[in-house]
Design a protein around this motif. Structure first.
Motif, short mmCIF file in Angstrom:
data_model
loop_
_atom_site.label_atom_id
_atom_site.label_comp_id
_atom_site.label_asym_id
_atom_site.label_seq_id
_atom_site.Cartn_x
_atom_site.Cartn_y
_atom_site.Cartn_z
N LEU A 65 0.83 -1.20 0.00
CA LEU A 65 0.00 0.00 0.00
C LEU A 65 0.87 1.25 0.00
O LEU A 65 1.94 1.27 0.59
N MET A 66 0.37 2.28 -0.67
CA MET A 66 1.06 3.57 -0.64
C MET A 66 0.66 4.30 0.63
O MET A 66 -0.39 4.00 1.24
N SER A 72 -5.79 6.97 4.33
CA SER A 72 -7.23 7.08 4.07
C SER A 72 -8.04 6.00 4.80
O SER A 72 -9.23 6.13 4.96
N MET A 73 -7.36 4.94 5.25
CA MET A 73 -8.07 3.90 5.98
C MET A 73 -8.28 4.35 7.39
O MET A 73 -9.09 4.01 8.12
#
Length: 73
Positions: A65-66, A72-73
């Protein structure tokens, strides 16, 4: 416990028509789509709801993941 759970959801089945949603399910690789369809049919008959199966997908290796995705999670 499973019977209690089925009883509970059978009283809430009407909500699935008002608020449709999707559920992902992981099954052992030895199971076929036909196996899953039989299970889904049994559950849908007990709960009196429509359930459809889609083509099975094989789990892929996790993708990194970036930072923005993690944020954003």
């Amino acid at each position: 416990m499973a019977k209690d759970l089925m009883t509970y959801f059978s009283t809430k089945g009407h909500l699935l028509y008002e608020y449709p949603f999707r559920i992902g399910l992981c099954i052992p690789s030895g199971c076929t789509r036909e196996d899953l369809t039989q299970i889904v049919n049994l559950v849908s008959n007990k709960l009196n709801i429509d359930i459809k199966t889609t083509p099975c997908k094989i789990k892929e290796e996790p993708k990194p993941l970036m930072g923005i995705q993690i944020f954003s999670m």
